[in-house]
Structure formats: C-alpha cells, structure tokens
Write a protein that holds these residues in place. Sequence first.
Motif, PDB file in Angstrom:
ATOM      1  N   MET B   1      33.978 -25.483  14.134  1.00 53.62           N
ATOM      2  CA  MET B   1      34.473 -26.774  14.388  1.00 53.62           C
ATOM      3  C   MET B   1      34.315 -27.735  13.043  1.00 53.62           C
ATOM      4  SD  MET B   1      33.249 -29.577  17.365  1.00 53.62           S
ATOM      5  CE  MET B   1      31.584 -28.754  17.288  1.00 53.62           C
ATOM      6  N   PRO B   2      35.580 -28.573  12.768  1.00 51.70           N
ATOM      7  CA  PRO B   2      35.433 -29.093  11.671  1.00 51.70           C
ATOM      8  C   PRO B   2      34.519 -30.445  11.505  1.00 51.70           C
ATOM      9  CG  PRO B   2      37.546 -29.424  12.396  1.00 51.70           C
ATOM     10  CD  PRO B   2      36.829 -28.561  13.186  1.00 51.70           C
ATOM     11  N   ALA B   3      33.752 -30.601  10.512  1.00 50.82           N
ATOM     12  CA  ALA B   3      32.917 -31.780  10.521  1.00 50.82           C
ATOM     13  C   ALA B   3      33.553 -33.427  10.645  1.00 50.82           C
ATOM     14  CB  ALA B   3      31.914 -31.844   9.430  1.00 50.82           C
ATOM     15  N   CYS B 500      32.520 -32.977   2.397  1.00 46.57           N
ATOM     16  CA  CYS B 500      32.356 -31.796   1.686  1.00 46.57           C
ATOM     17  C   CYS B 500      32.220 -30.622   2.529  1.00 46.57           C
ATOM     18  CB  CYS B 500      31.195 -32.035   0.660  1.00 46.57           C
ATOM     19  SG  CYS B 500      31.681 -33.366  -0.482  1.00 46.57           S
ATOM     20  N   ALA B 501      31.330 -30.760   3.666  1.00 45.77           N
ATOM     21  CA  ALA B 501      31.368 -29.604   4.511  1.00 45.77           C
ATOM     22  C   ALA B 501      32.419 -28.958   5.112  1.00 45.77           C
ATOM     23  CB  ALA B 501      30.557 -30.026   5.763  1.00 45.77           C
ATOM     24  N   ASP B 502      33.453 -29.444   5.192  1.00 46.12           N
ATOM     25  CA  ASP B 502      34.680 -28.908   5.695  1.00 46.12           C
ATOM     26  C   ASP B 502      35.478 -28.072   4.595  1.00 46.12           C
ATOM     27  OD1 ASP B 502      34.409 -29.661   8.401  1.00 46.12           O
ATOM     28  OD2 ASP B 502      35.904 -31.290   8.130  1.00 46.12           O
ATOM     29  N   GLU B 503      35.163 -28.659   3.423  1.00 54.08           N
ATOM     30  CA  GLU B 503      35.609 -27.991   2.307  1.00 54.08           C
ATOM     31  C   GLU B 503      35.244 -26.659   1.803  1.00 54.08           C
ATOM     32  OE1 GLU B 503      38.713 -28.379   0.696  1.00 54.08           O
ATOM     33  OE2 GLU B 503      39.188 -29.676   2.198  1.00 54.08           O
ATOM     34  N   LEU B 504      33.756 -26.745   1.947  1.00 55.68           N
ATOM     35  CA  LEU B 504      32.813 -25.784   1.813  1.00 55.68           C
ATOM     36  C   LEU B 504      32.239 -24.865   2.585  1.00 55.68           C
ATOM     37  CD1 LEU B 504      31.099 -27.688  -1.109  1.00 55.68           C
ATOM     38  CD2 LEU B 504      32.850 -26.135  -1.483  1.00 55.68           C
ATOM     39  N   ASN B 505      32.731 -25.025   3.828  1.00 55.53           N
ATOM     40  CA  ASN B 505      32.483 -24.487   5.042  1.00 55.53           C
ATOM     41  C   ASN B 505      30.846 -24.398   5.395  1.00 55.53           C
ATOM     42  OD1 ASN B 505      34.256 -23.717   6.645  1.00 55.53           O
ATOM     43  ND2 ASN B 505      34.739 -21.469   6.064  1.00 55.53           N
ATOM     44  N   ALA B 539      37.123 -38.990  -3.077  1.00 61.43           N
ATOM     45  CA  ALA B 539      36.706 -38.570  -4.439  1.00 61.43           C
ATOM     46  C   ALA B 539      35.703 -37.346  -4.323  1.00 61.43           C
ATOM     47  CB  ALA B 539      35.656 -39.560  -5.162  1.00 61.43           C
ATOM     48  N   ALA B 540      35.019 -37.538  -3.208  1.00 58.43           N
ATOM     49  CA  ALA B 540      34.154 -36.362  -3.118  1.00 58.43           C
ATOM     50  C   ALA B 540      34.919 -35.394  -2.615  1.00 58.43           C
ATOM     51  CB  ALA B 540      33.048 -36.698  -1.936  1.00 58.43           C
ATOM     52  N   LEU B 541      36.072 -35.553  -1.519  1.00 54.81           N
ATOM     53  CA  LEU B 541      36.776 -34.416  -1.022  1.00 54.81           C
ATOM     54  C   LEU B 541      37.512 -33.657  -2.264  1.00 54.81           C
ATOM     55  CD1 LEU B 541      38.383 -33.234   1.485  1.00 54.81           C
ATOM     56  CD2 LEU B 541      40.084 -34.803   0.855  1.00 54.81           C
ATOM     57  N   GLU B 542      38.104 -34.418  -3.136  1.00 56.32           N
ATOM     58  CA  GLU B 542      38.751 -33.885  -4.391  1.00 56.32           C
ATOM     59  C   GLU B 542      37.552 -32.980  -5.127  1.00 56.32           C
ATOM     60  OE1 GLU B 542      41.991 -33.600  -4.431  1.00 56.32           O
ATOM     61  OE2 GLU B 542      42.556 -35.319  -3.123  1.00 56.32           O
ATOM     62  N   ALA B 543      36.557 -33.565  -5.231  1.00 50.01           N
ATOM     63  CA  ALA B 543      35.502 -32.771  -6.341  1.00 50.01           C
ATOM     64  C   ALA B 543      35.128 -31.396  -5.558  1.00 50.01           C
ATOM     65  CB  ALA B 543      34.317 -33.655  -6.418  1.00 50.01           C
ATOM     66  N   ALA B 544      34.848 -31.654  -4.048  1.00 44.82           N
ATOM     67  CA  ALA B 544      34.817 -30.500  -3.329  1.00 44.82           C
ATOM     68  C   ALA B 544      35.682 -29.431  -3.444  1.00 44.82           C
ATOM     69  CB  ALA B 544      34.337 -30.807  -1.884  1.00 44.82           C
ATOM     70  N   ARG B 545      37.024 -29.931  -3.310  1.00 44.04           N
ATOM     71  CA  ARG B 545      38.169 -28.854  -3.494  1.00 44.04           C
ATOM     72  C   ARG B 545      38.254 -28.181  -4.725  1.00 44.04           C
ATOM     73  NH1 ARG B 545      42.994 -32.814  -0.786  1.00 44.04           N
ATOM     74  NH2 ARG B 545      42.326 -32.139   1.339  1.00 44.04           N
ATOM     75  N   LEU B 566      39.850 -13.357   0.151  1.00 42.41           N
ATOM     76  CA  LEU B 566      38.307 -13.888   0.295  1.00 42.41           C
ATOM     77  C   LEU B 566      38.235 -14.884   1.283  1.00 42.41           C
ATOM     78  CD1 LEU B 566      37.256 -14.175  -3.643  1.00 42.41           C
ATOM     79  CD2 LEU B 566      36.912 -12.121  -2.060  1.00 42.41           C
ATOM     80  N   VAL B 567      37.090 -14.895   1.886  1.00 44.35           N
ATOM     81  CA  VAL B 567      36.694 -15.687   3.027  1.00 44.35           C
ATOM     82  C   VAL B 567      35.378 -16.526   2.782  1.00 44.35           C
ATOM     83  CG1 VAL B 567      35.919 -16.042   5.600  1.00 44.35           C
ATOM     84  CG2 VAL B 567      37.704 -14.115   4.859  1.00 44.35           C
ATOM     85  N   LEU B 568      35.341 -17.871   2.798  1.00 42.54           N
ATOM     86  CA  LEU B 568      34.318 -18.611   2.481  1.00 42.54           C
ATOM     87  C   LEU B 568      33.747 -19.177   3.882  1.00 42.54           C
ATOM     88  CD1 LEU B 568      32.913 -20.398   0.459  1.00 42.54           C
ATOM     89  CD2 LEU B 568      34.441 -22.390   1.042  1.00 42.54           C
ATOM     90  N   ASP B 569      32.318 -18.727   4.045  1.00 45.04           N
ATOM     91  CA  ASP B 569      31.694 -18.850   5.393  1.00 45.04           C
ATOM     92  C   ASP B 569      30.294 -18.965   5.172  1.00 45.04           C
ATOM     93  OD1 ASP B 569      31.299 -19.276   8.004  1.00 45.04           O
ATOM     94  OD2 ASP B 569      31.128 -17.024   8.366  1.00 45.04           O
TER      95      ASP B 569
END
Lengths: 299, 770
Positions: B1-3, B500-505, B539-545, B566-569
């Motif tokens: 579930m996305p944050a 950031c949680a959603d970008e970095l899972n 800004a945080a979103l783009e840095a996390a990306r 690859l899968v990020l989890d």
Amino acid sequence: MKPPRFDYLIPRSLDEALGVLAQHGEDAKVLAGGQSLVPLLNFRLVRPAHLLDLNDVAGLAGIRVDDGHLTIGAMTRQRAVETSALVRERCPLLAEAMPQIGHVQIRNRGTIGGSLAHADPAAELPAVVAALDGELVLRSARGERVLTPDRYFVAYLTTAAEPDELLVEVRVPVTPPRTGVAFLEVSRRHGDFALVGVAATVTVDEAGVCTAGALALTGVGPTPVVARDAVRTLVGARPTPAAFEEVGRRVVAGLRPDGDLHASSEYRAQLARVLSARALARAAERAAAGAERAKSDRR
Amino acid sequence: MPAIGRSVRRLEDRRLLTGRGKYAADFRLPGLLHGAVLRSPHAHARLGEIRSKAALALPGVVAVVTFDDLGDVGRIPTRLGHQAGNVVCLQRPLASEKVRYVGEPVAFVVAESRYLAEDALDVMEVDYEPLPAVADARRSVEAGTPVLHDAVGGNVATTLHTRKGDATAAMAAAHVRVRERLAVQRHTGIPMETRGLTAAFDAGTGMLRLWGVAKIPHFNRRVLADLLGHPEHLIQFTELEVGGGFGVRGEFYPEDFLVPWSAKRLGRPVQWIEDRREHLMAANHSRQQYHDVEIGFDRDGRIVALVDHFMVDLGGYIRTHGVVVPELTAALLPGPYRIPHYTAEARCVLTNKTPTGTYRGPGRYEGTFVRERLMDIAARKLGVDPLELRRRNFITPDEMPYDVGGGALAQRTVYDCGDYASALDKALAALDYESARREQAEARRQGRSIGIGVGFLVEKAGLGPWEYARVEIDATGHVVVYSGVASVGQGIETTLAQVCADELNVSPEKITVVHGDSARVPFGVGGFASRGASVALPAALEAARKVRAKIFRVASTLLEAAADDLVLDDGAVHVRGVPDRRVTFRELARAAVPGPPDMEPGLYAAHFFEAPMMTYPYGCHAAVVEVDVATGTVKILKYAIAYDIGKAINPMIVEGQLVGALAQGIGGALLEELVYDEQGQLLTTTFMEYLVPTVMEMPESTEVRILEETPTPLNPLGVKGAGEGGSSGCGAAVANAVADALAPLGVSITALPLSPDRLSALIRAAGDSR
C-alpha cells in the motif's frame, strides 16, 4: 513573570498559622489553592515578604451539616464541593454555581475560602453566599468573629478581615422546601469569569404563591450586589414572567456597573436585567416543580 | 500500500506524546545565564539616560546591555515585501533615541536566573520624555498627528496600487453599486510555546551556536552573520521542537540578536524564554485593516468592477514581513470571482503600537471577510440569493489558469486551477444546507435567531523560490531525508517520510527525517506560507528518485543483472523471481563508495525543487449560528469546510491543520483582539484580556471535506498546501451567519470580532432606529 523573593512558611496547625499572621500581618499573604494569588505573584502585582501556605494545616477542609446550616471549611477544594452529594441535596444553589467556576483543573486546586477571601466581585462564590445570607467565620490569635456577607465584602478585592485574621469556614442555611434555585451567567468563554452572573432563589407555598426570594449578582459592582427590595415585589403572588421582568428592571435601576474591555456599563446592565429575569423564572419553575413533587409524595 | 495519501500516524508524536520532545525552555547547558528584556512602558517617548548601576549591583546580575553597548549595529532587514523607501522604518535590536511602542526593547539584562534578571528589571532607571502618541491608523494619516519616523515625512510608509482595466469607468456604468466600510481587528498568532532561544559561543573555535530557532533557520543565520559581522560558516542554527509558528514565531526579532550577541560578549551561554505577557506585546501583531470598498454589478448580477481603498496598521516599525500583508490582501481580494475591472489602493500606516507581520492566512482572512461580507450585503440589495450571486460570478475551470490582475511576493497572481462551484456545493452538502434552512425557519417561528453564512476563499500556498532536500542511505542501511524545510508542528517530518517511502519501498516509520540544523542541512528556505507539501515534498521526492536510480545502478553491478530485472523491496534489491539473489541497503550503501565508475559516489542525492509560481488552493466555509438576541452571545451550532488542496499526502494531518486553523479563525471572528487605549497602552497583555478559543468554543459539530478535484500542474505530486485555508474563510462565514440571524432586526455587521458587547450595542441601535 517570576515572583520577587519571599519567605515561604508552611505551618502544620491552625494555631501556628494564626501565630504567623499575628506576627507578620500586612507583610504576609495566605496561599490556599493559588489560582489567583500565584498569577498575581508572577506578575509582581503582589510582593509579600512572607507567603503562608495553608495546604498542610490540618482541619481546615470538610463539609458538614449542623443546626440547619451547611458548613464548609475554608480549605475545601471547589471540586469537592461540586461533587458533594450533601451540597447538592442541602444547598442546590451552591451546587449549581460550582461548575461555572473556571475549569475542572482550577476547581481541583481552588478552595472555597480562597475565593471568598480574594473577594473578586466577578466570582460566583461571593454572590452565592450573599444571596443565601451566609456567614463567614474569621479566626485570629485574638479570637473568632462571624460576619454577614454585607459586612464581610467591603470593596473590590477587599474584605473586612484584619491582617491577622484568617477565614476558616463559611456557613450557609440549608435550603428550605419548595425552593427553586438558579445560577446563570454570561462569560466570553466557557470557564472565564462571568461578565455578569446571577444567583436566584424562589420559595413558594403549597398554593404556589411566592413566600420568599433572593437575588445576588456578580460583575455589576465592587462587591456582590444583593437585590433585596427588587425581589420583595414577588412575595405574596404567583410569580409570572412579567413579574420577573419587572424585577429585572428594578435591579438595574439601582446599578451603575463599571465598564471594561469585555463589557461596557450599558451591556452589563442589560445582562443584569436579562439574567435576573431568566434566573428567577428558572428558580420559580423549579420551586413549582418541587411543590408538585411534595404534593404527589404526600398522596 | 502506498504511503502517499494514507493517514500515517505522525512520526514526531512518538517522542512528543511520551514526553521526550525538547522545546526551547527544556534546553540546558552548563553555566547557562538567563536574559530578560527591559521594555518601554511608553508608546512614544524620547529616550534619555539609562542607568544600570542599581541593577548591576544586585547579586547574580551579570550584564545589562543597552543600545550604546552594541556599537554600529544595523537594522533588522525585511525578508519579504521589501520596499526600498522603508529602510528607515526598520527596527534596531534595541531602542535608540526614541521608543515607538509599548514593549519595545530598551535594555537586555543577563543574570544567573530569570528571577534575578526580573529583579534587575525592577531597579533599572530610564529617563523617558513622553511624546504624543497615535494609536489609531485612521487618525495617524491626518495632518498634525505625531510622526513616528521623521525620515518618512508622515506616517504613511508606502501606498501600494493594484490596477486591472478601468474600474472607475466600469463602476460609473454599473447597474447597481454597493459600498461599505469594513474592518478587521488587530489580533495575532498565539503558539502554545512562546518564543525562546539559547546561544553559546566557543571562543576557541569561534563557533556561535543557537538552539530553539524556528521557521527559517538558514535565512536568519545569514541575517545574524551580517548584523554581528561574524562569518556565516561559524554560526550553527539548531531547531528544537517548535510548539506552533502561525507566521509569528521564527521571524528575526530583536531578541534573536540580543541573545547571541550577549553570549558572544560574555563568553557564557545565554537563554531567553519569552513569557506570555511579552509575547502579547513583543511578537508580531497582525490583521488590523480598514476597508472602504465598492462593488458594481450589471443588470444580470455580474460583477463589473471592484474598487477598494484600504489601510493597514503596521505598528511602530516595519519588521521582516515588510508590506507583504497589504500586498497579499490586494492580490487575493477578488477571490473566486471574475472581476474585469479592479483597483486597490493600500495605505501602509505607522502607529505607536507593536509592529506587525503575517498570521496564518495573512491578507486572506481579512480580504475574505471584506469580499464575502460585501457579496452578502450586495445580494440583499440585488434581491438575489447570496449563493446564486456567487455561482453567477465564479471563475470557471475552463478559464484556468486565470490572471487575477494583481500580484504579490514578486509574482503575478495567476490561479493554477480550480472548480469553485463544486467546492461550494461540497461545503453546502457537508453542512446539510437545505435542512439547516428549514431548521432556521422553524426556529424563527419559536422566536430564536439562527443564521447561516458562507465564506468562499481562494488561498495561496507553495511559495518558492525553491527548497532543498537530500536523501541518503547510510552505511547501516537506514534511509535519511534531509530537508531545508522547518517544523512548526505541522507534521512535515511524517509527510517527508511518506513521499520518500514510496520511492524507496520502505515504510515511512523506518525513515529518519533531519531538518532545521544548519550543520546537517546546508541549504533551506523554511517552513511558512503553506509551502512544505508543495515545495519541500517535491524536492524530497526528486532526491529519492535519484537515490532510487543509484540503488538500481549499484545493485545491477553487484547482482550482475540488468536494472529492469531488479525489484526494490523492504530495504533490499533482488533479482525478479530469484529472491535469494539479493543485496541489502546496507551492502549497497557500502558498495556505493566509490561505486561504479560512471556514478557519483555514495548512496545519496540532493535536489533543489524550484517553484516560481504559487499554487492557489480554495474552498468554502459554511456556518450555522444561533444568536441570543437578549445577551448578544453567539453559538456556532454547525460548521463545514470543503477545501481543495489538489492532493492530500496525509489526510489526518490535513484535517488536523484545517480544524486547528478553524479554531484560530473562530478566535478572530468572535474573541481575539489586541486592544490599545488612545495613548497607545496595550490593554490585552494576559489571557484574562486576550481571549483565545478553547475546545469549548469550537462548533458543536464540524465537518471537513478534503477535496482533491483539481491537482495542481505546478509540482509532480499535484499538492497545493493546506496550512491556512481552515482559518481564512472563518471570519467571513461566521459574520455572514450572524448577519443572517439578525437580518430581521435590521442589524448590519461590518467589523470583527463579534463580541457580545458589540453585538448587543448593534441590536440596541437597530431597535432604536426602527
């Protein structure tokens, strides 16, 4: 907002406390619940050399009934009075006024004696004691004297207590049967000092004719204002809304309330008129209901 | 579930609710000294000799600082709303020659305890030669009144002009014209935590450290460096917990200079904690405006022109907000309506009162009251239902982006998107408008006065120019977000973690957020103007990306697999379908230094998100009130807010902000007022006089509808900003409801607050005139 230096004294007995007052008198301030005094200290509006803390003095708190009077020790917390079944039963006006004092947190610390000794004319308790023709018991190393409210409340924040005297208890008569009471007030916010408050009682006979009434107001003078003459007009007849409004008008006729930031003189007078009529109406309604109940109980 | 979009519990509450938060007054250092400010008791006086001898003779008193001790200190500069001509009105850290308001700092006492410092204040001797004071802005502009700043040549610091089309001609040709004088009273933000600051100077390294800063630490560090002549890199600003900002807290005030200056001079740490009395007289006031406004309609009830001449009471000096409040008032006065011809003239007036700044919804609370009250008054005159009049004039979605015709904060006011009619409908539905009208009719039959009112508002949010973020995976595999934003209690730590949680899972609870420390976050703009969600989060979103891309880059080297496979989890990367072939964040972070040859070393990345244009959230307040005509008291029976913020990152936080802001709006509508007498004495210096609403003054029921109907195109999240709209429409809605309740009595409501005393006077006057 820090108080200047003072000596802090914490006596264990009433005699010890009275001894301190006899010695320091004017230079001492008595700390009860601290709900008014502590802010005054922090604002440096009072600068006592000695602070006499009554909180460890035994025997100053308690509620009892004797001789047709409800007697409350000065150090009784307001919350204890508010939640007392004895008070609710024997002195419903006091019970109705209590929750209108500040907030629960304030009433948990604030005391009956503290409020009566502070004698703020906006406060509920002085008006209740005045409406009920209560008695204030003062003690000093010299002895004891008992004052009626009209002699005790002298001026704004001023009582007849001498510097060496301590208010130790207050007595109010037990409320007679077929009596209705009401305490109404208007304040800017819940828990604020009322702009105007009205304590009212109405007693009726079995036929529903008014036999006695009392009315006392907060916030319209330097001391609680008791409107004896105005209420007397109700006696001897079945109370009507028109009669209550007439009392309201008479109450205001004799008043010159001071205006302040929150309420002009005109507005206080308006509130005194409106609340007097409303409080009497509610009290009379309750008196009538009480009389009905008494009748049906007998049947 | 996305944050994102989920009501994640606030990360900061773990420490706050368990008593582990540390606020300004909780901070301690060995050998700490305590400051207290000697403040002017006069509204206007020539300053003579200041004698400190008696104070210095008291045991425990370490220093008394006056203007003469400060040497060649400059004035505190503006941060926003700068006008070159106003430099002469800027405040110095201590008064020199003249005092211009009650509460102006005259000296700073430093002692071993706050008690002793206040004892010292008691024995300070200052010669004042009192001057005539002017406390009313309307009088301040008249000829012959005392002038505050001789260099201004009068008391009007600036006059601002806004012009769109030809309002004079359009007004003259209007079918119906409605003119009113409307006023909003002086009141301000009351954070639960007052201001407070601790400073310490290390003479060995030259390092000057400050704790308890807020809102805009990076900007204020630069101001302090300039004022002290101290290298910026040798000053470190550290935020502690901040118990509310509301625009007031965190601006650079005189005390923000006096505390570090004293610490540096004395070589001992100094703390100053503002008490509530000081807060009410020393922190920025706000909101006081007088409008003389006219609106013109054509035969069909369409607005043809709006002309507003208004006056803003700035107080005794110009502070860091310059003239931004009048600017914003004029920029957003037209609100949601299509107004082809618009003129505004804002006179920025000096008075002998506490200087002013922004307070939650600056200019919009005032302007919304003026416009929405005017719309109701006009509707009555036109014989049109007030809601119908609004609908007829709303700017429609297909007109977006819409250029309003004015501007503020160095940009034109161009609405990004919006469906105003829909927001009105949502608010009315939340209020259950039709049944409220029925109840009103029934109550009238019983002799009770119930009224219903709305206040439609267009807010602004997302002020740039940019925000900085850096996302890092440390060598133990933990995700850290560094942001240049500041916390003022708005929950920004949680929402930064969410994006950031959603970008970095990873789950947001596992992310650490760092902000408000100039040593750990090199760049930042701060936390104000509802900018956190729409500027700091992107800004945080783009840095996390960027970090996500680096994770895949390093993982594909380590796992010898294409990034697409690859899968990020949950803090690791594995090859799709082969869960065993996996590397953890910890391993990736270590392998990333120096990492693959074509990659910038380290599992971290920074991003500056630039926001040249603001976003314009909008919504509607709707209130049902009951007025006790005999006592003038107002009870809010039911309240509804529908507010479109594009996208809610955390609906719980948004709702909390809206309801919290509503409490402040109700304060402004019914209770709060900073009152001065004619001599410029402030009469409201405690909470006995200045009445802040408590939970008991909140409506009996409050419905909040968070709308996401029009995501903004201006940032990748579509978010606009939610900090202020809960307040801005409230004065208007409550006033319109009270006016509706009292309409049968012929009472006209043109000023706030609606205190029972004032309402009773209006009711009496209406009775007399009938």
